[in-house]
Enzyme design. Structure first.
Site, mmCIF file in Angstrom:
data_model
loop_
_atom_site.group_PDB
_atom_site.id
_atom_site.type_symbol
_atom_site.label_atom_id
_atom_site.label_comp_id
_atom_site.label_asym_id
_atom_site.label_seq_id
_atom_site.Cartn_x
_atom_site.Cartn_y
_atom_site.Cartn_z
ATOM 1 N N PHE A 22 -6.302 8.487 -1.622
ATOM 2 C CA PHE A 22 -6.478 9.720 -2.101
ATOM 3 C C PHE A 22 -6.134 10.110 -3.804
ATOM 4 C CE2 PHE A 22 -3.803 13.729 -1.934
ATOM 5 C CZ PHE A 22 -4.745 14.785 -2.506
ATOM 6 N N ASP A 42 -7.145 -2.569 -4.289
ATOM 7 C CA ASP A 42 -6.717 -1.900 -2.965
ATOM 8 C C ASP A 42 -6.934 -2.511 -2.127
ATOM 9 O OD1 ASP A 42 -6.551 0.118 -0.795
ATOM 10 O OD2 ASP A 42 -6.564 1.382 -2.618
ATOM 11 N N ASP A 67 -4.168 -7.373 -1.573
ATOM 12 C CA ASP A 67 -2.852 -6.841 -1.156
ATOM 13 C C ASP A 67 -1.926 -6.981 -2.163
ATOM 14 O OD1 ASP A 67 -0.683 -6.185 0.368
ATOM 15 O OD2 ASP A 67 -1.662 -6.363 2.123
ATOM 16 N N VAL A 68 -1.312 -5.773 -2.572
ATOM 17 C CA VAL A 68 -0.172 -6.040 -3.528
ATOM 18 C C VAL A 68 0.941 -6.967 -3.440
ATOM 19 C CG1 VAL A 68 -0.416 -3.876 -4.543
ATOM 20 C CG2 VAL A 68 0.973 -3.956 -2.716
ATOM 21 N N TYR A 155 9.615 4.481 4.920
ATOM 22 C CA TYR A 155 8.837 4.758 3.542
ATOM 23 C C TYR A 155 10.054 5.582 2.790
ATOM 24 C CZ TYR A 155 5.678 7.657 0.810
ATOM 25 O OH TYR A 155 5.027 8.147 -0.281
ATOM 26 N N THR A 185 1.117 16.863 -2.092
ATOM 27 C CA THR A 185 -0.234 16.869 -3.066
ATOM 28 C C THR A 185 -1.347 17.065 -1.982
ATOM 29 O OG1 THR A 185 0.623 15.473 -4.688
ATOM 30 C CG2 THR A 185 -1.499 15.916 -4.850
#
Length: 351
Positions: A22, A42, A67-68, A155, A185
């Site tokens: 997003f 991404d 993937d990070v 998270y 947001t």
């Protein structure tokens, strides 16, 4: 030789991790408009190729499926925006360990890349670091009130740890780091099934369904339209090197869930009732940013009023409801076709 940003304001090359999400897709679009060459990284866990569909013809965009948490090659960039992580409770609670790995290991990978190539990194942190706050509104100096073993902890604590990792890399390795604490947001490119209140209300209203309010609806949030938030991120990234402390980015105009529901009904024209459900565990009663530092040091204040922003978002979801069910797979196929052909004139590429 590594790209750099010069005093004549020429743009260079930027990496946006989570660039199909997003916020990331809006950030990619903004940076491209500003003249940057952009690498969108991404894994498409929650990011969507369709979010990038309007950018597919841009010759300065590279889409990298990665993937990070995995080692990252030495991408020659001067700016790294680290936005990679599921950000809605529905998504980050679906696989808590993966969320933690993304927050911790992913951040380490990004910082090590920044150190190797001499890039500046912006960490997308969150208002969730404040938990269910005892201070209102929340200032950056507030340490928060977080349940470390609750359902949101993967998270909340993951992002708190990421801030610590960024700070230590700055102190011990000299990496230039910016930390943005992002409050609620909303706007176009939100996923209709991400469980966030604005998207939930709009999707329900457009379908003629009752709006689901959790709790009694008096709990409050501060909703920032996505264009304003992206402007804040860019301003923070390009702020002086001495600006190293976390900065709140959000809209201090506080609204209750019931007020948001009324705005959605007004903007969509939906004559639907409200139904009430039990409040989720550890859901904050109030969340509102003190943005004094952003105003002082970034000259940043949100400009889009809630009614206007919700109307724009409702229009987006109305158009999305008419889109082909195959749109996402078609968008990914278009990018993959570009990958097979390599970089072509007037086309983005995938690596």
């Amino acid at each position: 030789m590594m790209d750099s940003i010069h005093s004549d304001d020429k743009a260079g090359r930027a990496l946006v991790a989570g660039g199909a999400g997003f916020l990331g897709s809006h950030l990619c679009a903004r940076l491209l408009r500003d003249g940057w060459e952009v690498i969108c990284l991404d894994n498409f866990q929650t990011g969507r190729a369709s979010n990038l569909a309007t950018l597919a013809s841009h010759p300065m965009l590279t889409v990298m499926r990665h993937d990070v948490v995995d080692p990252i090659p030495d991408l020659q960039v001067s700016r790294i925006y680290h936005l990679a992580c599921p950000a809605s409770p529905v998504h980050y609670q679906a696989d808590p360990l993966r969320t933690l790995r993304t927050c911790v290991l992913g951040t380490i990978q990004m910082l090590e890349l920044a150190e190797r190539v001499g890039a500046r990194l912006l960490q997308a942190s969150t208002s969730e670091v404040y938990g269910d706050p005892l201070q209102h509104p929340q200032q950056e100096q507030y340490w928060g009130h977080v349940n470390p073993v609750g359902p949101r902890a993967c998270y909340d604590e993951g992002k708190r740890c990421a801030e610590t990792i960024c700070t230590e890399y700055a102190h011990t390795e000299g990496v230039e780091v910016k930390i943005a604490r992002i409050f609620n947001t909303y706007g176009p490119n939100m996923s209709p099934n991400d469980g966030r209140v604005v998207s939930n209300f709009i999707v329900q209203a457009l379908a003629g369904q009752p709006l689901t309010v959790y709790g009694d609806g008096t709990q409050t949030r501060s909703f920032c339209y996505v264009d304003d938030l992206i402007d804040g991120l860019v301003r923070l990234m390009e702020s002086p090197s001495a600006m190293t402390q976390p900065i709140n980015l959000g809209n201090p105009a506080e609204l209750s869930m019931l007020e948001i529901a009324d705005l959605v009904r007004a903007c969509t024209g939906a004559q639907v009732p409200i139904v009430f459900r039990d409040l989720p565990v550890d859901d904050p009663a109030h969340r509102c940013p003190d943005i004094s530092l952003a105003q002082q040091y970034l000259d940043w204040t949100p400009k889009v009023p809630p009614r206007e922003g919700i109307a724009r978002t409702a229009e987006y979801f109305a158009q999305e409801s008419q889109a082909s069910p195959e749109r996402e797979s078609q968008a990914m196929a278009a990018f993959m076709q570009t990958k097979r052909g390599g970089r072509r004139q007037g086309r983005a590429r995938v690596v």
